[in-house]
Structure formats: structure tokens, C-alpha cells
Design a protein around this motif. Sequence first.
Motif, PDB file in Angstrom:
ATOM      1  N   VAL A 136     -54.347   1.728  -5.935  1.00 53.80           N
ATOM      2  CA  VAL A 136     -54.613   0.304  -5.729  1.00 53.80           C
ATOM      3  C   VAL A 136     -54.091  -0.141  -4.369  1.00 53.80           C
ATOM      4  O   VAL A 136     -52.959   0.166  -3.975  1.00 53.80           O
ATOM      5  N   ARG A 137     -54.943  -0.894  -3.655  1.00 52.16           N
ATOM      6  CA  ARG A 137     -54.572  -1.456  -2.365  1.00 52.16           C
ATOM      7  C   ARG A 137     -54.719  -2.968  -2.413  1.00 52.16           C
ATOM      8  O   ARG A 137     -55.620  -3.490  -3.059  1.00 52.16           O
ATOM      9  N   GLY A 138     -53.846  -3.659  -1.702  1.00 50.98           N
ATOM     10  CA  GLY A 138     -53.978  -5.101  -1.603  1.00 50.98           C
ATOM     11  C   GLY A 138     -53.474  -5.836  -2.837  1.00 50.98           C
ATOM     12  O   GLY A 138     -52.943  -5.257  -3.774  1.00 50.98           O
ATOM     13  N   THR A 139     -53.704  -7.160  -2.838  1.00 52.83           N
ATOM     14  CA  THR A 139     -53.142  -8.029  -3.881  1.00 52.83           C
ATOM     15  C   THR A 139     -54.191  -8.817  -4.662  1.00 52.83           C
ATOM     16  O   THR A 139     -53.839  -9.668  -5.474  1.00 52.83           O
ATOM     17  N   SER A 140     -55.468  -8.538  -4.435  1.00 49.50           N
ATOM     18  CA  SER A 140     -56.509  -9.357  -5.068  1.00 49.50           C
ATOM     19  C   SER A 140     -56.525  -9.234  -6.587  1.00 49.50           C
ATOM     20  O   SER A 140     -56.978 -10.140  -7.287  1.00 49.50           O
ATOM     21  N   MET A 141     -56.021  -8.102  -7.120  1.00 47.07           N
ATOM     22  CA  MET A 141     -56.053  -7.892  -8.570  1.00 47.07           C
ATOM     23  C   MET A 141     -54.682  -7.995  -9.215  1.00 47.07           C
ATOM     24  O   MET A 141     -54.474  -7.550 -10.341  1.00 47.07           O
ATOM     25  N   GLU A 142     -53.715  -8.586  -8.482  1.00 45.64           N
ATOM     26  CA  GLU A 142     -52.383  -8.755  -9.051  1.00 45.64           C
ATOM     27  C   GLU A 142     -52.441  -9.619 -10.312  1.00 45.64           C
ATOM     28  O   GLU A 142     -53.301 -10.481 -10.441  1.00 45.64           O
ATOM     29  N   ASN A 143     -51.495  -9.357 -11.179  1.00 48.32           N
ATOM     30  CA  ASN A 143     -51.410  -9.800 -12.576  1.00 48.32           C
ATOM     31  C   ASN A 143     -52.011  -8.755 -13.508  1.00 48.32           C
ATOM     32  O   ASN A 143     -51.739  -8.773 -14.698  1.00 48.32           O
ATOM     33  N   GLU A 144     -52.804  -7.835 -12.949  1.00 40.68           N
ATOM     34  CA  GLU A 144     -53.348  -6.734 -13.747  1.00 40.68           C
ATOM     35  C   GLU A 144     -53.078  -5.396 -13.076  1.00 40.68           C
ATOM     36  O   GLU A 144     -52.599  -4.461 -13.707  1.00 40.68           O
ATOM     37  N   PHE A 145     -53.399  -5.292 -11.795  1.00 43.52           N
ATOM     38  CA  PHE A 145     -53.175  -4.069 -11.027  1.00 43.52           C
ATOM     39  C   PHE A 145     -52.405  -4.422  -9.754  1.00 43.52           C
ATOM     40  O   PHE A 145     -52.773  -5.366  -9.049  1.00 43.52           O
ATOM     41  N   PHE A 146     -51.372  -3.622  -9.467  1.00 42.80           N
ATOM     42  CA  PHE A 146     -50.517  -3.909  -8.326  1.00 42.80           C
ATOM     43  C   PHE A 146     -50.593  -2.780  -7.307  1.00 42.80           C
ATOM     44  O   PHE A 146     -50.856  -1.620  -7.656  1.00 42.80           O
ATOM     45  N   GLU A 147     -50.378  -3.138  -6.056  1.00 45.39           N
ATOM     46  CA  GLU A 147     -50.492  -2.178  -4.964  1.00 45.39           C
ATOM     47  C   GLU A 147     -49.620  -0.951  -5.233  1.00 45.39           C
ATOM     48  O   GLU A 147     -48.458  -1.058  -5.599  1.00 45.39           O
ATOM     49  N   GLY A 148     -50.236   0.219  -5.049  1.00 45.30           N
ATOM     50  CA  GLY A 148     -49.531   1.478  -5.262  1.00 45.30           C
ATOM     51  C   GLY A 148     -49.771   2.100  -6.615  1.00 45.30           C
ATOM     52  O   GLY A 148     -49.571   3.312  -6.786  1.00 45.30           O
ATOM     53  N   TYR A 188     -70.760 -12.047 -12.853  1.00 42.23           N
ATOM     54  CA  TYR A 188     -69.834 -12.407 -11.787  1.00 42.23           C
ATOM     55  C   TYR A 188     -68.775 -11.319 -11.615  1.00 42.23           C
ATOM     56  O   TYR A 188     -68.493 -10.545 -12.552  1.00 42.23           O
ATOM     57  N   LEU A 189     -68.182 -11.291 -10.445  1.00 37.58           N
ATOM     58  CA  LEU A 189     -67.032 -10.436 -10.154  1.00 37.58           C
ATOM     59  C   LEU A 189     -65.848 -11.338  -9.838  1.00 37.58           C
ATOM     60  O   LEU A 189     -65.958 -12.245  -9.024  1.00 37.58           O
ATOM     61  N   ALA A 190     -64.717 -11.071 -10.498  1.00 39.24           N
ATOM     62  CA  ALA A 190     -63.564 -11.954 -10.346  1.00 39.24           C
ATOM     63  C   ALA A 190     -62.333 -11.177  -9.907  1.00 39.24           C
ATOM     64  O   ALA A 190     -62.087 -10.049 -10.357  1.00 39.24           O
ATOM     65  N   SER A 191     -61.547 -11.789  -9.020  1.00 40.33           N
ATOM     66  CA  SER A 191     -60.220 -11.293  -8.688  1.00 40.33           C
ATOM     67  C   SER A 191     -59.243 -11.827  -9.736  1.00 40.33           C
ATOM     68  O   SER A 191     -59.494 -12.848 -10.377  1.00 40.33           O
ATOM     69  N   GLN A 192     -58.101 -11.161  -9.902  1.00 38.16           N
ATOM     70  CA  GLN A 192     -57.107 -11.599 -10.883  1.00 38.16           C
ATOM     71  C   GLN A 192     -56.002 -12.440 -10.255  1.00 38.16           C
ATOM     72  O   GLN A 192     -55.288 -13.143 -10.953  1.00 38.16           O
ATOM     73  N   ASN A 193     -55.891 -12.352  -8.942  1.00 36.78           N
ATOM     74  CA  ASN A 193     -54.918 -13.160  -8.217  1.00 36.78           C
ATOM     75  C   ASN A 193     -55.503 -14.561  -8.010  1.00 36.78           C
ATOM     76  O   ASN A 193     -56.480 -14.723  -7.272  1.00 36.78           O
ATOM     77  N   ARG A 194     -54.925 -15.567  -8.638  1.00 33.29           N
ATOM     78  CA  ARG A 194     -55.492 -16.913  -8.582  1.00 33.29           C
ATOM     79  C   ARG A 194     -55.420 -17.515  -7.182  1.00 33.29           C
ATOM     80  O   ARG A 194     -56.124 -18.485  -6.878  1.00 33.29           O
ATOM     81  N   GLU A 195     -54.556 -16.960  -6.350  1.00 22.87           N
ATOM     82  CA  GLU A 195     -54.430 -17.485  -4.993  1.00 22.87           C
ATOM     83  C   GLU A 195     -55.368 -16.767  -4.015  1.00 22.87           C
ATOM     84  O   GLU A 195     -55.368 -17.080  -2.829  1.00 22.87           O
ATOM     85  N   TRP A 196     -56.143 -15.831  -4.519  1.00 21.31           N
ATOM     86  CA  TRP A 196     -57.047 -15.078  -3.654  1.00 21.31           C
ATOM     87  C   TRP A 196     -58.211 -15.966  -3.218  1.00 21.31           C
ATOM     88  O   TRP A 196     -58.809 -16.653  -4.043  1.00 21.31           O
ATOM     89  N   PRO A 197     -58.556 -15.968  -1.930  1.00 20.51           N
ATOM     90  CA  PRO A 197     -59.701 -16.773  -1.484  1.00 20.51           C
ATOM     91  C   PRO A 197     -61.007 -16.242  -2.086  1.00 20.51           C
ATOM     92  O   PRO A 197     -61.193 -15.032  -2.205  1.00 20.51           O
ATOM     93  N   ASP A 198     -61.872 -17.166  -2.457  1.00 17.91           N
ATOM     94  CA  ASP A 198     -63.150 -16.785  -3.059  1.00 17.91           C
ATOM     95  C   ASP A 198     -62.922 -15.839  -4.249  1.00 17.91           C
ATOM     96  O   ASP A 198     -63.412 -14.711  -4.251  1.00 17.91           O
TER      97      ASP A 198
END
Length: 220
Positions: A136-148, A188-198
Motif C-alpha cells: 500500500v502506498r499513500g493515504t487515500s485508503m486510510e481507515n482500512e489500508f495504511f501505507e506499508g 462508483y469508486l471511493a477513497s476511505q480517507n474522508r479528507e482525500w480530495p475528490d
Amino acid sequence: MDELKDRIRHALTKAGLSQTAAAHRIGVTPQSVYKWLKTGKIDKSNLQALADITGFGLDWFLKTSERSWTPKNGSSGLVLIPGAKPLAQTVDLYPLISYSQASDLLDSNERLAPVDAEDWLPWPYGCGEDTFALRVRGTSMENEFFEGEIVLVDPSRTPQPGDFVVVKPPLNREVVLKKLMREGDTWYLASQNREWPDPVRRLDESWAICGIIIGKFKKY
């Protein structure tokens, strides 16, 4: 890892065994282990002993199976499914690959060569033979998947609403992780990080689903 000496070295490394430790457990001299690593010449009884102490199957060393591993303890870092039991004592290994390699697999429909993977990881539950792993890379899916963390992706499964998926965006050489959602006939495709843009975008035919995330590795 086409040569036996490379497989021996890989197995010892994965098992965390030095040449001296392996020699002691098998009952040979450290010089013998050094010779195996140098030449790849080893008799079958010692190869079987090596398979036993490292957890890699004899068929893996002999190349009759490209991916076979027998777990020896509970330190593999697997996030196990509550109440589920592994399907077999010998566990298949699946390749840890890059985001661009995952995209290439979708485009080419080709099988990955063993030497092309960063690593081969065990997964003891049912999945398709083309399953692969991504870090996993980045923070767009945080709350479910975390970087590393490392996720397991099965391309053979049919996507369903609520699944976490690996998708290839249009005009992009790398895949991304998203949650698949449906409202009526629209996907739809959704990110899990609520602060993620779009955080939510419509899934259309320009996006390609590469596989369903079926689990993850996590170490504490």
C-alpha cells in the motif's frame, strides 16, 4: 531463481537461517552448506532436510512447483480470518509486485516470471492462481489500508458492491486502490480517507478493474 543454488539461498534467507545454523540443524558441516550455495550441488536427502527446516517444499527446490511453502510458526504476519482454517498444510506463494507491474499484467495477460517479483508471500486461503500482492502506498485508503501494509489481490473474482478493488485509471501506467460502490445502475469508486480530495468518482468504461482485495498482511 532458475538455479538450485539461488533457491537454496532464498530459502535460507526467508527462514532466517545462517549457513552455520542450517548446517547444525541438518547435521552437516558449514563448508557443505557453503558448497551448496556456491555450486547448487546437493544430494536429495540433504535437500529434503533443507526443505524441512526452511518450510519450502522439495518440489519448489526441484522446480516442479514454482510456489510452495509450509508454515512453521505463527510469525508470518498474516491477518487471519476469524474462524477460518487454512486449506492445506502446504501454502501457495504469491508475488509481491509493483503498481506498474499490476497494470502490465492486466494489459498483457501474461504470467509473471518468478524472478520479476520483489518477494513471494504465503496465503493459506482459497484464491485464484493469478493472485498477487501489492504494498500500500499513500493515504487515500486510510481507515482500512495504511501505507506499508501488503494486500492480496485476486483477479479471478467477480467484483461486487462493497468490495475493495485494484483499478487502473485511464491514461495511467499504475493501478490504485479503491472501494467499489453502486447506486442504482451507477458504479462508483471511493477513497476511505474522508479528507482525500475528490473521494468519490464515477466508474466508467475507461477504468479497468484488475482484481478484488481479499486480505492483507500486517505486522505488529
